[in-house]
Design a protein around this motif. Structure first.
Motif, short mmCIF file in Angstrom:
data_model
loop_
_atom_site.label_atom_id
_atom_site.label_comp_id
_atom_site.label_asym_id
_atom_site.label_seq_id
_atom_site.Cartn_x
_atom_site.Cartn_y
_atom_site.Cartn_z
N MET A 1 -12.71 -6.34 -1.17
CA MET A 1 -11.30 -6.12 -1.36
C MET A 1 -10.55 -6.83 -0.25
O MET A 1 -11.01 -6.90 0.88
CB MET A 1 -11.02 -4.61 -1.32
CG MET A 1 -9.59 -4.27 -1.60
SD MET A 1 -9.33 -2.51 -1.85
CE MET A 1 -9.28 -1.96 -0.17
N LEU A 2 -9.38 -7.37 -0.59
CA LEU A 2 -8.60 -8.09 0.40
C LEU A 2 -7.12 -7.78 0.23
O LEU A 2 -6.72 -7.14 -0.74
CB LEU A 2 -8.84 -9.59 0.32
CG LEU A 2 -8.49 -10.31 -0.98
CD1 LEU A 2 -7.09 -10.87 -0.93
CD2 LEU A 2 -9.48 -11.44 -1.22
N PHE A 3 -6.34 -8.23 1.19
CA PHE A 3 -4.89 -8.15 1.05
C PHE A 3 -4.32 -9.54 1.26
O PHE A 3 -4.95 -10.40 1.87
CB PHE A 3 -4.26 -7.14 2.02
CG PHE A 3 -4.31 -7.53 3.46
CD1 PHE A 3 -3.31 -8.29 4.02
CD2 PHE A 3 -5.37 -7.13 4.25
CE1 PHE A 3 -3.37 -8.64 5.35
CE2 PHE A 3 -5.44 -7.47 5.59
CZ PHE A 3 -4.42 -8.24 6.14
N ILE A 4 -3.15 -9.77 0.69
CA ILE A 4 -2.51 -11.08 0.79
C ILE A 4 -1.03 -10.88 1.06
O ILE A 4 -0.38 -10.07 0.42
CB ILE A 4 -2.78 -11.90 -0.50
CG1 ILE A 4 -2.31 -13.33 -0.37
CG2 ILE A 4 -2.20 -11.23 -1.71
CD1 ILE A 4 -2.83 -14.22 -1.48
N VAL A 5 -0.51 -11.58 2.06
CA VAL A 5 0.87 -11.43 2.49
C VAL A 5 1.48 -12.82 2.68
O VAL A 5 0.83 -13.70 3.25
CB VAL A 5 0.96 -10.70 3.86
CG1 VAL A 5 2.39 -10.63 4.34
CG2 VAL A 5 0.34 -9.33 3.80
N ALA A 6 2.71 -12.99 2.24
CA ALA A 6 3.48 -14.18 2.59
C ALA A 6 4.72 -13.69 3.31
O ALA A 6 5.38 -12.76 2.88
CB ALA A 6 3.87 -14.97 1.35
N MET A 7 5.01 -14.31 4.47
CA MET A 7 6.16 -13.84 5.24
C MET A 7 6.73 -14.99 6.07
O MET A 7 6.09 -16.01 6.28
CB MET A 7 5.76 -12.70 6.16
CG MET A 7 4.80 -13.09 7.22
SD MET A 7 4.37 -11.65 8.20
CE MET A 7 3.56 -12.47 9.55
N ASP A 8 7.94 -14.79 6.54
CA ASP A 8 8.62 -15.75 7.39
C ASP A 8 7.93 -15.78 8.75
O ASP A 8 7.69 -14.74 9.35
CB ASP A 8 10.09 -15.33 7.53
CG ASP A 8 10.94 -16.39 8.20
OD1 ASP A 8 10.57 -16.86 9.30
OD2 ASP A 8 11.98 -16.73 7.63
N ALA A 9 7.60 -16.95 9.22
CA ALA A 9 6.89 -17.09 10.49
C ALA A 9 7.74 -16.67 11.69
O ALA A 9 7.21 -16.24 12.71
CB ALA A 9 6.44 -18.54 10.67
N ASP A 10 9.05 -16.77 11.58
CA ASP A 10 9.91 -16.46 12.71
C ASP A 10 10.18 -14.98 12.91
O ASP A 10 10.30 -14.52 14.04
CB ASP A 10 11.25 -17.19 12.56
CG ASP A 10 11.10 -18.70 12.71
OD1 ASP A 10 10.22 -19.14 13.48
OD2 ASP A 10 11.85 -19.42 12.04
N ASN A 11 10.28 -14.21 11.82
CA ASN A 11 10.69 -12.82 11.98
C ASN A 11 9.93 -11.83 11.11
O ASN A 11 10.31 -10.67 11.02
CB ASN A 11 12.19 -12.69 11.72
CG ASN A 11 12.57 -13.14 10.33
OD1 ASN A 11 11.73 -13.21 9.43
ND2 ASN A 11 13.83 -13.45 10.13
N VAL B 1 -7.22 -6.90 -4.93
CA VAL B 1 -6.29 -7.55 -4.02
C VAL B 1 -5.05 -6.66 -3.86
O VAL B 1 -4.42 -6.30 -4.84
CB VAL B 1 -5.86 -8.94 -4.53
CG1 VAL B 1 -4.92 -9.61 -3.54
CG2 VAL B 1 -7.06 -9.82 -4.81
N ILE B 2 -4.73 -6.32 -2.63
CA ILE B 2 -3.50 -5.59 -2.31
C ILE B 2 -2.43 -6.65 -2.07
O ILE B 2 -2.59 -7.51 -1.20
CB ILE B 2 -3.68 -4.72 -1.06
CG1 ILE B 2 -4.78 -3.69 -1.29
CG2 ILE B 2 -2.37 -4.05 -0.68
CD1 ILE B 2 -5.23 -2.96 -0.02
#
Length: 166
Positions: A1-11, A103-104
């Protein structure tokens, strides 16, 4: 099982008004590669926003973590039971356990509820964090994962990759 995140690198921003603030083909392709043919767990707000915008996640079994009742909606106890059941039953022909079959994939409350849950952590094998750098036109956010990332850094037992400069 895994998790996947996309986010802004700055904040560590991940969205505003229950929406992603970007459309980056490389990020979408990566998400598709990691989730196709898998069980994916997301929160109700994320799921409803996808449906509202007619975004299809074909060839995936979607489970929605929610306190509300509805189709494909499950409470935390049901999600934990599902994770334990799937992770004890999936093996290949040689008897080796198949990893990363669940996948979370957000939103914020789902990450915070599941990734550090002691009943789920033994099944969590990996995480992917895409840190997106914006050169101009910085998006606005009302949801941030700063505390989640700080806690993740403190948890040395959870492997995670950080992809930058998408």
């Amino acid at each position: 099982m895994l998790f996947i995140v996309a986010m802004d690198a700055d904040n560590c921003g991940i969205g505003k008004d229950n929406k992603l603030n970007w459309h980056i083909p490389e990020d979408l392709k990566f998400f598709k590669e990691k989730t196709i043919g898998k069980n994916i767990i997301m929160g109700r707000k994320t799921y409803e926003e996808l449906r509202k915008n007619n975004i299809q996640l074909n060839n995936r079994n979607i489970l929605v973590l929610s306190n509300k009742k509805g189709d494909n909606y499950y409470n935390l106890d049901e999600i934990i039971k599902f994770i334990k059941n799937v992770n004890t039953k999936i093996f290949d022909e040689s008897g080796n356990k198949i990893e990363n079959d669940i996948v979370i994939c957000g939103g914020k409350e789902v990450y915070e509820t599941l990734v550090f849950n002691p009943e789920i952590q033994p099944y969590l094998t990996h995480g992917y964090i895409s840190k997106i750098k914006f050169k101009n036109n910085q998006p606005e956010y009302d949801v941030f994962l700063s505390e989640f990332i700080d806690k993740l850094k403190q948890n040395s037992s959870l492997k995670h990759d950080i992809e930058s400069d998408l």
